[in-house]
Design a protein around this motif. Structure first.
Motif, PDB file in Angstrom:
ATOM      1  N   ALA A  76      -9.329  17.086  -7.382  1.00 26.19           N
ATOM      2  CA  ALA A  76      -9.523  17.630  -8.657  1.00 26.19           C
ATOM      3  C   ALA A  76      -8.119  17.356  -9.737  1.00 26.19           C
ATOM      4  CB  ALA A  76      -9.248  19.250  -8.500  1.00 26.19           C
ATOM      5  N   ALA A  77      -6.955  17.210  -9.226  1.00 21.12           N
ATOM      6  CA  ALA A  77      -5.801  16.871  -9.893  1.00 21.12           C
ATOM      7  C   ALA A  77      -5.918  15.404 -10.303  1.00 21.12           C
ATOM      8  CB  ALA A  77      -4.681  16.991  -8.943  1.00 21.12           C
ATOM      9  N   ALA A  78      -6.408  14.554  -9.450  1.00 19.47           N
ATOM     10  CA  ALA A  78      -6.809  13.203  -9.813  1.00 19.47           C
ATOM     11  C   ALA A  78      -7.806  12.983 -11.154  1.00 19.47           C
ATOM     12  CB  ALA A  78      -7.476  12.363  -8.572  1.00 19.47           C
ATOM     13  N   CYS A  79      -9.091  13.903 -11.085  1.00 18.32           N
ATOM     14  CA  CYS A  79      -9.819  13.617 -11.912  1.00 18.32           C
ATOM     15  C   CYS A  79      -9.172  14.206 -13.625  1.00 18.32           C
ATOM     16  CB  CYS A  79     -10.971  14.668 -11.718  1.00 18.32           C
ATOM     17  SG  CYS A  79     -12.075  13.811 -10.339  1.00 18.32           S
ATOM     18  N   ALA A  80      -8.162  15.218 -13.351  1.00 21.23           N
ATOM     19  CA  ALA A  80      -7.829  15.763 -14.463  1.00 21.23           C
ATOM     20  C   ALA A  80      -6.715  14.839 -15.110  1.00 21.23           C
ATOM     21  CB  ALA A  80      -6.849  16.846 -13.874  1.00 21.23           C
ATOM     22  N   TYR A 115       0.935  -1.403   0.165  1.00 22.33           N
ATOM     23  CA  TYR A 115       0.071   0.028  -0.127  1.00 22.33           C
ATOM     24  C   TYR A 115       0.702   1.187   0.268  1.00 22.33           C
ATOM     25  CZ  TYR A 115      -2.925  -3.651   1.624  1.00 22.33           C
ATOM     26  OH  TYR A 115      -3.670  -4.979   1.640  1.00 22.33           O
ATOM     27  N   ARG A 116       1.998   1.128   0.595  1.00 21.92           N
ATOM     28  CA  ARG A 116       3.175   2.070   0.598  1.00 21.92           C
ATOM     29  C   ARG A 116       3.385   2.504  -0.647  1.00 21.92           C
ATOM     30  NH1 ARG A 116       3.589   6.634   3.461  1.00 21.92           N
ATOM     31  NH2 ARG A 116       3.624   7.709   1.498  1.00 21.92           N
ATOM     32  N   GLN A 117       3.571   1.466  -1.496  1.00 18.00           N
ATOM     33  CA  GLN A 117       4.210   1.806  -2.855  1.00 18.00           C
ATOM     34  C   GLN A 117       2.932   2.264  -3.793  1.00 18.00           C
ATOM     35  OE1 GLN A 117       5.261  -2.346  -4.002  1.00 18.00           O
ATOM     36  NE2 GLN A 117       7.418  -2.111  -3.279  1.00 18.00           N
ATOM     37  N   ALA A 118       1.748   1.958  -3.638  1.00 18.13           N
ATOM     38  CA  ALA A 118       0.544   2.713  -4.282  1.00 18.13           C
ATOM     39  C   ALA A 118       0.394   4.151  -3.715  1.00 18.13           C
ATOM     40  CB  ALA A 118      -0.549   1.979  -3.823  1.00 18.13           C
ATOM     41  N   LEU A 119       0.954   4.481  -2.384  1.00 10.91           N
ATOM     42  CA  LEU A 119       0.574   5.912  -2.192  1.00 10.91           C
ATOM     43  C   LEU A 119       1.980   6.548  -2.706  1.00 10.91           C
ATOM     44  CD1 LEU A 119      -0.435   5.117   1.802  1.00 10.91           C
ATOM     45  CD2 LEU A 119      -1.754   6.364   0.089  1.00 10.91           C
ATOM     46  N   ASP A 120       3.032   6.057  -2.776  1.00 12.84           N
ATOM     47  CA  ASP A 120       4.212   6.453  -3.129  1.00 12.84           C
ATOM     48  C   ASP A 120       3.966   6.742  -4.852  1.00 12.84           C
ATOM     49  OD1 ASP A 120       5.422   6.542  -0.999  1.00 12.84           O
ATOM     50  OD2 ASP A 120       6.648   4.912  -1.665  1.00 12.84           O
ATOM     51  N   ALA A 121       3.189   6.092  -5.576  1.00  8.21           N
ATOM     52  CA  ALA A 121       3.022   6.256  -6.857  1.00  8.21           C
ATOM     53  C   ALA A 121       2.076   7.399  -7.198  1.00  8.21           C
ATOM     54  CB  ALA A 121       2.377   4.961  -7.521  1.00  8.21           C
ATOM     55  N   LEU A 122       1.081   7.550  -6.250  1.00 11.40           N
ATOM     56  CA  LEU A 122       0.267   8.773  -6.328  1.00 11.40           C
ATOM     57  C   LEU A 122       1.165   9.968  -5.926  1.00 11.40           C
ATOM     58  CD1 LEU A 122      -2.957   7.341  -4.664  1.00 11.40           C
ATOM     59  CD2 LEU A 122      -2.759   7.855  -6.844  1.00 11.40           C
ATOM     60  N   HIS A 123       1.840  10.013  -4.971  1.00  9.84           N
ATOM     61  CA  HIS A 123       2.634  11.050  -4.593  1.00  9.84           C
ATOM     62  C   HIS A 123       3.385  11.481  -5.634  1.00  9.84           C
ATOM     63  CE1 HIS A 123       4.946  13.950  -2.109  1.00  9.84           C
ATOM     64  NE2 HIS A 123       6.106  13.282  -2.403  1.00  9.84           N
ATOM     65  N   GLU A 124       4.235  10.563  -6.506  1.00 13.13           N
ATOM     66  CA  GLU A 124       5.035  11.090  -7.449  1.00 13.13           C
ATOM     67  C   GLU A 124       4.349  11.726  -8.470  1.00 13.13           C
ATOM     68  OE1 GLU A 124       6.989   7.566  -8.417  1.00 13.13           O
ATOM     69  OE2 GLU A 124       7.906   7.200  -6.679  1.00 13.13           O
ATOM     70  N   ARG A 125       3.034  11.418  -8.666  1.00 16.70           N
ATOM     71  CA  ARG A 125       2.025  11.986  -9.731  1.00 16.70           C
ATOM     72  C   ARG A 125       1.639  13.194  -9.315  1.00 16.70           C
ATOM     73  NH1 ARG A 125      -1.603   7.203 -11.698  1.00 16.70           N
ATOM     74  NH2 ARG A 125      -2.232   8.514 -13.192  1.00 16.70           N
ATOM     75  N   GLY A 126       1.836  13.751  -7.959  1.00 19.00           N
ATOM     76  CA  GLY A 126       1.251  14.932  -7.442  1.00 19.00           C
ATOM     77  C   GLY A 126       0.022  14.978  -7.173  1.00 19.00           C
ATOM     78  N   LEU A 127      -0.339  13.925  -6.709  1.00 27.88           N
ATOM     79  CA  LEU A 127      -2.105  13.605  -6.332  1.00 27.88           C
ATOM     80  C   LEU A 127      -2.188  13.455  -4.768  1.00 27.88           C
ATOM     81  CD1 LEU A 127      -2.740  11.251  -9.360  1.00 27.88           C
ATOM     82  CD2 LEU A 127      -3.092  13.533  -9.239  1.00 27.88           C
ATOM     83  N   LEU A 128      -1.117  13.441  -3.981  1.00 27.93           N
ATOM     84  CA  LEU A 128      -1.337  13.352  -2.663  1.00 27.93           C
ATOM     85  C   LEU A 128      -0.776  14.816  -2.044  1.00 27.93           C
ATOM     86  CD1 LEU A 128      -0.458  10.051  -1.495  1.00 27.93           C
ATOM     87  CD2 LEU A 128      -2.668  10.677  -1.863  1.00 27.93           C
ATOM     88  N   TYR A 129      -1.323  14.957  -0.804  1.00 30.18           N
ATOM     89  CA  TYR A 129      -1.022  16.093  -0.295  1.00 30.18           C
ATOM     90  C   TYR A 129      -0.960  15.902   1.402  1.00 30.18           C
ATOM     91  CZ  TYR A 129      -5.610  18.283   0.174  1.00 30.18           C
ATOM     92  OH  TYR A 129      -6.911  18.270   0.607  1.00 30.18           O
TER      93      TYR A 129
END
Length: 293
Positions: A155-159, A84-98
């Motif tokens: 919003a960023a995820a939807c984009a 799950y950490r890897q999945a979160l990291d993937a979202l973070h790298e795409r600028g989708l987490l804060y």
């Protein structure tokens, strides 16, 4: 050739199972058996503050007593936080987490001050306060040990989704449509991880359904709205989309849904009263002869 049916039962070990859990497990088991498919058991024990090993043991014991069998090994989510950490990291790298440093009390106060409280599928929608923080402040507060959650920038995820709308299919309700407006208004910037829960239900359930090849998700209709969010996560990660079958929830004599927090009689309570598995299935509204060999 059509894909084989793969279903799962995924209880959380935060208490003893009750009749509603038996019904949900029985539905998934029967759907797999009827199709000559596979039935999996998964332990969703990501909440490290509420889940207990004795409840996990009780799940195995109670479901086996009811006559259910499942494939081994059983996936226990607490053993796979790295996934799950890897999945979160993937979202973070795409600028989708804060990181969000707001407490529930602060969120409630801010919404009250704004004079409005937009409600979504899971309650009040987060106003996006911490989304406005600059990178330096975020780093300083995290480095200082301040508690925070990780939120999905909706919003960023939807984009990032190239083609809208998204769709998923429920066996009763039919084809469902997911749009950015539905996600923004219905969920907002949802939490995908907290300090006490390293990954959220929404992330873990979609991740594991994809990993385990689940083709049919049977679950209570209280989770129907959440499937819109799960469909977004599937699109973001490129995960397959199962068919969903949301069923009714069992209720008590007053019409209240059976729940652990409301002290619904547990399966072991019923067993101690002298009820056998056949009687339990009948109480749940399922035909014992279709389950018990």
């Amino acid at each position: 050739m059509p894909s084989p049916v793969v279903t799962r039962c995924a209880p959380s070990p935060t208490g003893y199972l009750h009749l509603g859990h038996a019904y949900a497990a029985g539905i998934a088991f029967l759907r797999a058996r009827q199709a000559g498919g596979r039935f999996l058991l998964r332990i969703e024990d990501i909440d490290l503050t509420r889940c207990r090993p004795e409840f996990t043991d009780a799940i195995f014991e109670d479901l086996a007593w009811l006559g259910l069998t499942w494939e081994q090994p059983v996936r226990r989510q607490s053993e796979h936080f790295v996934d799950y950490r890897q999945a979160l990291d993937a979202l973070h790298e795409r600028g989708l987490l804060y990181p969000c440093f707001c407490t529930r009390k602060q969120i409630t106060a801010e919404i009250a001050a704004a004079g409005q409280a937009p409600h979504g599928f899971e309650g009040v929608v987060y106003p996006g306060t911490c989304q406005q923080l600059d990178h330096a402040e975020r780093i300083d507060r995290m480095a200082g040990g301040e508690a925070y959650a990780l939120r999905l920038n909706m919003a960023a995820a939807c984009a990032r989704i190239p083609t809208w709308p998204l769709h998923w299919h429920d066996e009763t309700a039919g084809r469902q449509t997911v749009t950015p407006d539905l996600l923004l208004q219905g969920f907002g910037d949802v939490v995908l991880a907290r300090k006490e829960t390293p990954a959220s239900y929404h992330l873990c359930v979609t991740h594991d359904d994809a990993l385990q090849g689940i083709t049919l998700v049977t679950r209570g209709n209280d989770l129907f709205p959440a499937t819109h969010l799960h469909r977004l996560l599937q699109a973001l990660f490129g995960w397959p989309v199962p068919v969903y079958a949301h069923h009714h929830l069992l209720t008590d004599d007053s019409g209240e849904r059976l729940a652990k927090r409301k002290n619904a009689p547990s399966l072991r309570d019923l067993r101690d009263r002298g009820l056998n598995p056949s009687a339990i299935w009948q109480m749940a509204g399922l035909d014992p002869s279709r389950i018990l060999d």
